[in-house]
Design a protein around this motif. Structure first.
Motif, mmCIF file in Angstrom:
data_model
loop_
_atom_site.group_PDB
_atom_site.id
_atom_site.type_symbol
_atom_site.label_atom_id
_atom_site.label_comp_id
_atom_site.label_asym_id
_atom_site.label_seq_id
_atom_site.Cartn_x
_atom_site.Cartn_y
_atom_site.Cartn_z
ATOM 1 N N ARG A 557 0.814 -1.213 0.000
ATOM 2 C CA ARG A 557 0.000 0.000 0.000
ATOM 3 C C ARG A 557 0.849 1.266 0.000
ATOM 4 O O ARG A 557 0.384 2.330 -0.405
ATOM 5 C CB ARG A 557 -0.941 0.015 1.197
ATOM 6 N N LEU A 558 2.120 1.147 0.428
ATOM 7 C CA LEU A 558 2.981 2.325 0.480
ATOM 8 C C LEU A 558 3.344 2.855 -0.903
ATOM 9 O O LEU A 558 3.772 3.996 -1.042
ATOM 10 C CB LEU A 558 4.256 2.008 1.256
ATOM 11 N N PHE A 559 3.158 2.029 -1.936
ATOM 12 C CA PHE A 559 3.471 2.491 -3.292
ATOM 13 C C PHE A 559 2.498 3.571 -3.764
ATOM 14 O O PHE A 559 2.773 4.269 -4.740
ATOM 15 C CB PHE A 559 3.455 1.323 -4.270
ATOM 16 N N ALA A 560 1.387 3.702 -3.098
ATOM 17 C CA ALA A 560 0.418 4.729 -3.487
ATOM 18 C C ALA A 560 0.846 6.123 -3.034
ATOM 19 O O ALA A 560 0.298 7.129 -3.505
ATOM 20 C CB ALA A 560 -0.958 4.397 -2.916
ATOM 21 N N SER A 561 1.802 6.206 -2.143
ATOM 22 C CA SER A 561 2.259 7.511 -1.644
ATOM 23 C C SER A 561 3.095 8.212 -2.711
ATOM 24 O O SER A 561 3.804 7.579 -3.513
ATOM 25 C CB SER A 561 3.085 7.337 -0.375
ATOM 26 N N GLU A 562 3.040 9.523 -2.716
ATOM 27 C CA GLU A 562 3.835 10.298 -3.681
ATOM 28 C C GLU A 562 5.296 10.365 -3.246
ATOM 29 O O GLU A 562 6.205 10.234 -4.069
ATOM 30 C CB GLU A 562 3.261 11.705 -3.809
ATOM 31 N N ARG A 563 5.533 10.563 -1.974
ATOM 32 C CA ARG A 563 6.892 10.607 -1.437
ATOM 33 C C ARG A 563 7.169 9.273 -0.753
ATOM 34 O O ARG A 563 6.678 9.006 0.341
ATOM 35 C CB ARG A 563 7.028 11.765 -0.447
#
Length: 648
Positions: A557-563
């Protein structure tokens, strides 16, 4: 045969022929009686007291510059007679000597060939039969035409004379001066002792002959080299680092020193172009590229072997397409002067949101904001300052710190140049050949790309290290992949997290699914394969000193973050089995790999090692010329820019 001898034989032949003509004239019946002959209108000729014949005017002895006999005239019907005497009258491009009163046999002719300037004869026509001469071939050289036109029985071959070659000055003449001025020529502050010794050895191998100087100063090859040094700024290098020597062509000592200095400057430029200006490992222990710095021997060997050493010297700059785009962007930026008015902001304490200060109107003016009713550092000012800080590579916190204040005093154009040059410098740290197929991970962009034959064939999102556990910057080669990997907790995480937890609770690791192994007083912690494994189902290995690699992750799910800076230094890859398709080839599709999941740890070697480059590109220029700026995630860009400024 000596020339003087040749000239004597020619004079003797002419006199002998004249005697024969006189005897024949005396025996033939006269065509006219004395009473019917027309009175002569010519000046009385001088009568030779020995031969009893009139002598013509004295001809000129001339010396040809190119050592070729004068071309025979097509208007002469046959052989003529005359005597030889010197003359000082120049003819065309002939070099004449001063008139000499001595006879032809004692002229003191030098070793250059002599041509006989013989005028038409004043002797009355005789009944000597005409001599048929072959026509002159204009394609022949003048000496060959003369030999083909003359009767064979009177042909005199020209003597064999040495050619004179003049060199000003010769290499051997400067050899002693080069040896004497070697120390002065190599006196460059940034030239290391190793390079000095290699340049010295290169000259000694050539017997200290000059490499770049000819009789008039710089040789043609040297002028190409000098021109490239003068264009150093185009590649983001500093022209003042390569000061060209000034010399007079008449000063042999300065000539010698200039030759050595140009060699030293060329070596220095080549090493700078390959990334030798600063040592990246001194900036951070996490910046460990392998620099490909050429030796002085390599540089001089290559430059002296080509006709255009300037082009060869320029080729030491990075050949990569992104570098060329940055170079073009630098030239474009320099064409447009910064029209932002600079406002001098006095020093003072840091300004934060909500603070009142008399400098606030000046800060707003510098940032292009309108005036405010009160000198309050409000929200709009903080946002504009944070945007400026981001573009300047500073922490974008919206606080007017001392560093931010200094950046505000730098014109935008100059600051932009410094940023592009710092990015160009980081491209010098990469190998000249990235590999026909390679992987490139741009850490500030959080992206992984597979490049084949210059084209991106696959790209995916990535998660990189947090600022306090940054992903290192270096190049290596990926050689194998592990499916169902175990995770051996690295020492840094073991020390910071597990040892304190184990000290408080001996079952700390076991409760979390880790296996603890004791080796005397040492322990190791390993996480076995499984869906909770920190490495996911697959990892891509390129053994290195930093113990980092590319891998899967259970927390997708962390791949959805921009940074996406969340890891302990390794690079987590989105859709890792699609990446495996690219690196393992058709024999190992992602469907086949997935069938191995849960069956135990399995290592698969790559068909051939694949170069991988972990880079830090904060300034990227697209094919359309648009430049994208990424956050200076770890401050590496700022470190490079400051190092270049301080070195200057």
């Amino acid at each position: 045969m000596r020339r003087r001898h040749w000239a004597g034989l020619g004079s003797a032949s002419v006199l002998a022929l004249a005697l024969g003509l006189t005897a024949a004239s005396a025996q033939a019946p006269s065509a006219q009686t004395p009473s019917t002959q027309a009175p002569s209108t010519q000046a009385p000729a001088t009568i030779d007291p020995t031969l009893g014949i009139p002598l013509p005017e004295q001809p000129a002895l001339v010396i040809l510059r190119d050592e070729r006999p004068a071309e025979a005239s097509r208007e002469e019907p046959g052989m003529v007679t005359g005597t030889v005497a010197p003359s000082g009258v120049p003819q065309n491009n002939l070099v004449t000597s001063e008139p000499q009163p001595t006879p032809a046999t004692t002229l003191g002719v030098d070793d250059r060939p002599a041509a006989l300037d013989i005028p038409a004869s004043d002797i009355p026509a005789t009944n000597i039969p005409a001599v048929d001469l072959p026509p002159l071939d204009p394609a022949l050289s003048p000496p060959e035409r003369l030999r083909s036109a003359a009767p064979s029985e009177v042909t005199i071959p020209p003597p064999d004379l040495p050619k004179v070659v003049v060199e000003l000055p010769s290499g051997s003449t400067l050899a002693g001066d080069i040896a004497a001025r070697m120390t002065e020529g190599l006196a460059l502050p940034r030239l290391a002792e190793r390079e000095r010794n290699e340049i010295l050895a290169a000259y000694q191998a050539q017997e200290n002959r000059p490499l770049w100087i000819d009789g008039k100063g710089w040789s043609e090859a040297a002028r190409h080299l000098v021109a490239q040094l003068g264009r150093a700024a185009e590649d983001g290098l500093r022209p003042t680092d390569y000061p060209l020597p000034v010399f007079e062509a008449s000063d042999k000592g300065k000539l010698a020193e200039a030759d050595v200095r140009l060699s030293a400057l060329a070596v220095l430029y080549a090493r700078d172009a390959r990334g030798g200006r600063i040592d990246p490992r001194r900036l951070s222990k996490l910046i460990t590229p392998t620099l490909y710095l050429p030796s002085a021997t390599e540089v001089l060997s290559e430059l002296t072997a080509v006709q255009d050493p300037g082009t060869a010297l320029a080729a030491y700059n990075p050949p990569h397409e992104q570098y060329r785009r940055l170079k073009a962007k630098l030239a474009e930026l320099r064409e447009h002067l910064d029209d932002t008015p600079l406002v001098r902001i006095p020093a003072g304490p840091p300004l934060k949101l909500g603070m009142r200060d008399e400098r606030v109107p000046l800060v707003r003016a510098r940032l292009g904001l309108g005036p405010s009713e009160e000198p309050v550092f409000d929200h709009s000012t903080a946002l504009a300052l944070a945007d400026f800080q981001k573009k300047a590579g500073l922490p974008a916190n919206g606080v007017l710190s001392e560093r931010t204040l200094a950046a505000l005093g730098t014109p935008a154009t100059a600051r932009g140049e410094q940023d592009i040059i710092a990015q160009m410098e980081r491209w010098r740290w990469l190998p000249p050949d990235l590999g026909e197929s390679h992987i490139i991970v741009n850490v500030p962009e959080f992206m992984v790309r597979v490049v084949r034959d210059g084209k991106v064939v696959h790209q995916t999102r990535a998660i990189v290290g947090k600022p306090d556990t940054a992903t290192p910057i270096f190049s290596h080669k990926m050689d194998h992949v592990i499916v169902n990997p175990s995770w051996n907790v690295p020492p840094s995480i073991l020390k910071k997290e597990f040892l304190p937890g184990l000290a408080a609770d001996p079952n700390y690791a076991a409760k979390r699914g880790y296996v603890v192994t004791r080796h005397g007083n040492n322990i190791s912690v390993r996480q076995p394969p499984g869906e909770r494994n920190a490495l996911g189902w697959i990892k891509f290995m390129f053994p290195n000193d930093h113990a980092v690699y590319l891998h899967d992750t259970p927390n997708r799910r962390l791949f959805a973050s921009e940074r996406r800076a969340f890891s302990h230094g390794c690079v987590r890859v989105d859709n890792p089995f699609l990446l495996a398709d690219q690196v393992l080839g058709p024999d190992w599709s992602h469907e086949r790999l997935k069938r191995l999941i849960g069956s135990g740890e399995r290592m698969i070697k790559l068909p051939q090692p694949l170069p991988i480059h972990l880079v830090y590109n904060t300034y990227v220029v697209g094919a359309d010329g648009h430049m994208t700026v990424f956050d200076d995630l770890y401050g590496f860009h700022r470190l490079v820019r400051q190092a270049l400024e301080q070195r200057g």
